[in-house]
Design an enzyme around this catalytic site. Structure first.
Site, short mmCIF file in Angstrom:
data_model
loop_
_atom_site.label_atom_id
_atom_site.label_comp_id
_atom_site.label_asym_id
_atom_site.label_seq_id
_atom_site.Cartn_x
_atom_site.Cartn_y
_atom_site.Cartn_z
N HIS A 86 -0.56 4.06 -2.18
CA HIS A 86 0.88 4.04 -1.91
C HIS A 86 1.62 5.34 -2.16
CE1 HIS A 86 1.25 -0.63 -1.96
NE2 HIS A 86 0.30 -0.18 -1.17
N ASP A 108 -2.53 4.28 4.16
CA ASP A 108 -2.76 3.16 3.24
C ASP A 108 -3.68 2.14 3.89
OD1 ASP A 108 -2.48 1.39 1.13
OD2 ASP A 108 -0.59 0.58 1.86
N ASP A 127 -7.34 -3.90 -4.80
CA ASP A 127 -6.51 -4.31 -3.67
C ASP A 127 -6.98 -3.61 -2.40
OD1 ASP A 127 -4.60 -5.35 -2.02
OD2 ASP A 127 -2.99 -4.01 -2.70
N ASP A 174 -6.46 0.64 2.89
CA ASP A 174 -7.10 -0.40 2.09
C ASP A 174 -8.59 -0.56 2.36
OD1 ASP A 174 -4.97 -1.64 0.34
OD2 ASP A 174 -3.96 -1.72 2.28
N ASP A 221 -0.44 1.42 -6.93
CA ASP A 221 -1.50 1.22 -5.95
C ASP A 221 -1.90 2.60 -5.44
OD1 ASP A 221 -2.71 0.95 -3.29
OD2 ASP A 221 -2.19 -1.17 -3.41
N HIS A 240 -3.64 -0.91 -8.88
CA HIS A 240 -4.29 -1.48 -7.71
C HIS A 240 -5.27 -0.45 -7.20
CE1 HIS A 240 -1.56 -4.97 -6.15
NE2 HIS A 240 -2.08 -5.20 -7.33
N TRP A 276 5.41 -7.42 -5.03
CA TRP A 276 5.50 -6.39 -3.99
C TRP A 276 6.21 -7.01 -2.79
CZ3 TRP A 276 3.16 -6.77 0.93
CH2 TRP A 276 3.52 -5.71 1.78
N GLU A 311 5.47 -3.43 -7.92
CA GLU A 311 4.66 -2.44 -7.17
C GLU A 311 5.49 -1.73 -6.11
OE1 GLU A 311 1.51 -4.28 -4.91
OE2 GLU A 311 0.53 -2.38 -4.46
N LYS A 330 5.89 1.29 -2.93
CA LYS A 330 5.11 1.65 -1.75
C LYS A 330 5.77 2.80 -1.03
CE LYS A 330 2.77 -0.48 2.11
NZ LYS A 330 2.10 -1.65 2.60
C1 RNT Z 1 0.70 -3.91 0.04
C2 RNT Z 1 0.44 -3.98 -1.42
C3 RNT Z 1 0.14 -5.35 -1.97
C4 RNT Z 1 -0.75 -6.17 -1.06
C5 RNT Z 1 -1.21 -7.48 -1.63
C6 RNT Z 1 -1.84 -8.35 -0.60
O1 RNT Z 1 0.73 -2.64 0.52
O2 RNT Z 1 -0.55 -3.08 -1.77
O3 RNT Z 1 -0.38 -5.24 -3.23
O4 RNT Z 1 -1.86 -5.43 -0.64
O5 RNT Z 1 -0.19 -8.09 -2.28
ZN ZN Z 2 -1.37 -3.13 -3.77
#
Ligand code: RNT
Ligand code: ZN
Length: 416
Positions: free
Chosen positions: A259, A291, A323, A293, A256, A283, A182, A223, A225
């Site tokens: 994302h 986003d 993640d 997290d 993810d 993820h 990523w 990955e 985003k």
């Molecule tokens: C970032 C991505 C990625 C990170 C990690 C730390 O938006 O989701 O996967 O969170 O690599």
């Molecule tokens: Zn991620």
């Protein structure tokens, strides 16, 4: 009644509905979830004291964050003792052992990660890997998409170094290791040239992947985003870019949950991409308005993907990883909550009478399909989950919280 008696009673109810509970538990036991090491120290790593960059952000300053490799490993072991099953540790390149001297990202080697291999072997867990294309002086103006050739090459070399480490992980542990790429590249405003950075990113990936490695023990994932903080208008590794690249080159497509646009769902992306690539990586995160997290929970997003995996027979073709990064609560507990939520959600999906529902669908009996799906929600799921925890030798229900608190009092509180 004890956990086992509750289980037997619940099992009977499931079996009457046509669910093979033992088979579900066996599948669950054989499915590894990759636990991200970076929850333990707010994505700091052991390489520099520099700030977290790349448009991702951790909020909170709850005490007790791991300050070094030893502490992070200790914390992971405690978390693992509260999570049923054998899983994987997901590492980032900034988590190497640099006690013999720091090297730059393009020069990291398997030897810097031996300490993780030793730990994984001892635990019976696997390892996954991520090159770190952020929190570095050379990452401020693009990495794999940089217009500066020297910078671009530096990051390609980092990617290659990381792929070799990933191969080493797979070989040593005997468990396939996934390297997820990523990059944070993007910009605050819409650039004039929206193609150039993507062409350079594509070229960089081609160069990174041109090095032939043993794909029976390592896999390359990519990955996408939607946006990052400070890069709200343009993302080089957009969803279309990454899915197209993965499809064209048969790479593992990484999804993810945080994302995508807020009402966009990930569960339908898996059966879609399955028509074009062999494998996918998830993820599991929890976006709240953006986003953000947040710690993974057993919510509709996570249940949605687990149902999609089970109903479409994609479990063997999907790597599951977490993640998120939450600095507002006990970080060990944050791992345990997320891991247990992911495993629990998978179990919930495995306990559906999929074959009966499939048959109803084939016969055009959508009434039965919908009715069964709904009835499943009030089956005695908790009794099966509790039994799985007990049989795996980890605390049942909320009992793990006291253990995490005790560890906090004894060990984490002393950390400045
Ligand atoms: C970032 C991505 C990625 C990170 C990690 C730390 O938006 O989701 O996967 O969170 O690599
Ligand atoms: Zn991620």
């Amino acid at each position: 009644m004890g956990t086992y008696e509750n289980y037997l009673a619940a099992k009977q109810i499931y079996e009457a509905m046509g669910v093979d509970v033992e088979k579900a538990l066996e599948t669950l036991k054989n499915t590894r979830v990759s636990m991200h090491c970076w929850q333990g120290d707010d994505v700091s790593g052991f390489e520099s004291e520099g700030p977290l960059t790349g448009g991702i952000q951790v909020t909170g300053d709850y005490p007790g964050k791991a300050r070094n490799l030893k502490e992070l490993q200790e914390d992971i072991r405690v978390a693992a003792s509260l999570i049923p099953g054998k899983h994987k540790i997901n590492l980032h390149a900034i988590y190497g052992d640099f006690s013999d001297g720091l090297v730059d990202r393009d020069a990291i080697e398997p030897k810097h990660f031996k300490v993780w291999v030793d730990m994984a072997k001892e635990m019976g867990w696997g390892l996954d890997f991520n090159p770190t294309f952020f929190s570095h002086p050379k990452s401020n103006d693009g990495t794999l998409s940089s217009a500066d050739e020297e910078t671009r090459k530096f990051w390609v070399n980092h990617g290659i170094a990381c792929r070799k480490i990933t191969e080493y992980f797979g070989k040593e542990t005997g468990i396939v290791s996934v390297m997820n790429t990523w990059i944070p590249d993007g910009s605050k405003e819409v650039p004039v040239d929206m193609i150039g950075p993507r062409q350079r990113f594509k070229k960089s990936l081609d160069e990174m992947y041109a090095v032939q490695l043993d794909d029976t023990c390592m896999k390359d994932a990519i990955e996408s985003k939607l946006f990052g903080i400070g890069a709200e208008s343009y993302t080089v590794g957009s969803n279309e870019f990454c899915t197209a690249y993965a499809a064209q080159n048969n790479k593992v497509a990484c999804f993810d949950i945080g994302h995508y646009h807020p009402t966009e769902v990930v569960y339908d992306k898996l059966p879609t991409m399955a028509c074009f690539v062999d494998e996918a990586l998830l993820h599991l995160s929890r976006p709240v308005r953006w986003d953000s997290d947040h710690v993974t929970n057993m919510n509709d997003d996570v249940l949605g993907v687990m149902h999609a995996l089970v109903r479409n027979d994609l479990l063997d073709k999907t790597y599951i990883a977490l993640d998120y990064f939450d600095g507002t609560i006990n970080r060990v507990a944050a791992w345990v909550v997320g891991m247990r939520a992911a495993i629990k959600s998978l179990l919930f999906a495995l306990l559906e009478p999929v074959e009966t529902m499939r048959k109803a669908e084939e016969e055009g009996d959508y009434t039965t399909r919908l009715a069964l799906r709904e009835e499943c929600k009030s089956l005695p799921f908790g009794a099966i989950w509790d039994y799985y925890c007990e049989a795996s030798g980890v605390p049942v229900r909320e009992q793990w919280i006291a253990i995490a608190k005790e560890y906090e009092k004894k060990c984490l509180a002393e950390r400045a």
